[in-house]
Design a protein around this motif. Structure first.
Motif, mmCIF file in Angstrom:
data_model
loop_
_atom_site.group_PDB
_atom_site.id
_atom_site.type_symbol
_atom_site.label_atom_id
_atom_site.label_comp_id
_atom_site.label_asym_id
_atom_site.label_seq_id
_atom_site.Cartn_x
_atom_site.Cartn_y
_atom_site.Cartn_z
ATOM 1 N N ASN A 29 -10.627 39.521 56.767
ATOM 2 C CA ASN A 29 -10.036 40.839 56.554
ATOM 3 C C ASN A 29 -11.105 41.895 56.304
ATOM 4 O OD1 ASN A 29 -7.554 39.610 56.796
ATOM 5 N ND2 ASN A 29 -7.181 39.516 54.602
ATOM 6 N N LEU A 30 -12.168 41.547 55.601
ATOM 7 C CA LEU A 30 -13.263 42.487 55.356
ATOM 8 C C LEU A 30 -13.976 42.851 56.655
ATOM 9 C CD1 LEU A 30 -14.842 41.059 52.084
ATOM 10 C CD2 LEU A 30 -13.589 43.183 52.344
ATOM 11 N N ASP A 31 -14.169 41.870 57.525
ATOM 12 C CA ASP A 31 -14.801 42.146 58.814
ATOM 13 C C ASP A 31 -13.949 43.090 59.652
ATOM 14 O OD1 ASP A 31 -16.980 40.581 58.212
ATOM 15 O OD2 ASP A 31 -16.185 38.796 59.229
ATOM 16 N N GLU A 32 -12.642 42.883 59.624
ATOM 17 C CA GLU A 32 -11.738 43.758 60.376
ATOM 18 C C GLU A 32 -11.750 45.172 59.806
ATOM 19 O OE1 GLU A 32 -8.948 45.068 63.181
ATOM 20 O OE2 GLU A 32 -10.342 43.390 63.148
ATOM 21 N N THR A 33 -11.814 45.295 58.483
ATOM 22 C CA THR A 33 -11.870 46.610 57.851
ATOM 23 C C THR A 33 -13.155 47.334 58.233
ATOM 24 O OG1 THR A 33 -10.571 45.794 55.995
ATOM 25 C CG2 THR A 33 -11.790 47.828 55.649
ATOM 26 N N LEU A 58 -13.439 50.872 60.267
ATOM 27 C CA LEU A 58 -14.138 52.021 59.704
ATOM 28 C C LEU A 58 -15.297 52.497 60.578
ATOM 29 C CD1 LEU A 58 -14.163 51.146 55.920
ATOM 30 C CD2 LEU A 58 -12.854 52.939 57.061
ATOM 31 N N SER A 59 -15.774 51.635 61.453
ATOM 32 C CA SER A 59 -16.885 52.041 62.315
ATOM 33 C C SER A 59 -16.420 52.635 63.645
ATOM 34 C CB SER A 59 -17.799 50.850 62.581
ATOM 35 O OG SER A 59 -17.123 49.881 63.359
ATOM 36 N N LEU A 60 -15.117 52.739 63.869
ATOM 37 C CA LEU A 60 -14.607 53.364 65.089
ATOM 38 C C LEU A 60 -14.990 54.845 65.106
ATOM 39 C CD1 LEU A 60 -11.031 51.807 65.350
ATOM 40 C CD2 LEU A 60 -13.023 51.272 66.766
ATOM 41 N N ASP A 61 -15.237 55.366 66.299
ATOM 42 C CA ASP A 61 -15.675 56.758 66.441
ATOM 43 C C ASP A 61 -14.680 57.751 65.838
ATOM 44 O OD1 ASP A 61 -17.992 55.977 67.665
ATOM 45 O OD2 ASP A 61 -17.187 56.193 69.698
ATOM 46 N N GLN A 73 -15.590 60.159 62.666
ATOM 47 C CA GLN A 73 -15.465 61.609 62.830
ATOM 48 C C GLN A 73 -14.581 62.196 61.731
ATOM 49 O OE1 GLN A 73 -13.711 62.652 66.553
ATOM 50 N NE2 GLN A 73 -13.652 64.840 66.113
ATOM 51 N N ASP A 74 -13.509 61.482 61.360
ATOM 52 C CA ASP A 74 -12.602 61.986 60.328
ATOM 53 C C ASP A 74 -13.218 61.916 58.931
ATOM 54 O OD1 ASP A 74 -10.692 62.562 62.176
ATOM 55 O OD2 ASP A 74 -9.532 60.722 61.870
ATOM 56 N N ILE A 75 -14.048 60.926 58.683
ATOM 57 C CA ILE A 75 -14.581 60.778 57.332
ATOM 58 C C ILE A 75 -15.843 61.610 57.111
ATOM 59 C CG2 ILE A 75 -14.532 59.008 55.609
ATOM 60 C CD1 ILE A 75 -14.740 56.881 57.429
ATOM 61 N N SER A 76 -16.554 61.872 58.162
ATOM 62 C CA SER A 76 -17.808 62.609 57.978
ATOM 63 C C SER A 76 -17.524 64.031 57.520
ATOM 64 C CB SER A 76 -18.619 62.626 59.277
ATOM 65 O OG SER A 76 -17.942 63.391 60.249
#
Length: 133
Positions: free
Chosen positions: A112-116, A120-123, A127-130
């Protein structure tokens, strides 16, 4: 007027958390020392991630994961086959009123941590978090 807490979901009690941690440490020590004499468990490093006892503390789910995830189903089967031996060894180090029945299950929190991390690394997410300062 009485407060109706029956509709609210409740997490584990402090006692459940404390007993779960005692059992987790005891089982981890037993597996680390190699007190269980089973050929399927010989030379296998097992991580005990979490123990969730039931509210009456008579049953506990033990979440385990063999190192690297190799032969996970065989390790889980071997641990469930030797649950009485684990309980007997655990009773020597943990003083509880009742010795809980142990059920070993595969721990999937690392998956589950790997999937999270992947999500979170999706473009779009980056873009939304930056923040632009």
């Amino acid at each position: 007027m009485a407060k109706n807490d029956q509709n609210q979901p409740q997490g584990p009690s402090q006692r459940q958390l404390r007993v779960g941690e005692l059992i987790r440490r005891a089982v981890a020590d037993i597996l680390m020392r190699g007190d269980i004499h089973d050929p399927d468990l010989a030379h296998v490093s097992i991580t005990v991630g979490e123990v969730r006892p039931t509210p009456d503390l008579k049953t506990a789910l033990v979440f385990v994961l063999p190192l690297g995830g190799e032969n996970a189903s065989a390790v889980i089967d071997a641990l469930n086959r030797n649950t009485y031996e684990v309980r007997r060894a655990m009773n020597k180090s943990v003083a509880l009123k009742f010795s809980p029945k142990l059920k070993f299950v595969l721990d999937t929190t690392f998956d589950n941590l790997d999937e999270t991390r992947r999500l979170l690394s999706l473009d779009q997410v980056v873009q939304d978090i930056s923040t632009e300062d």
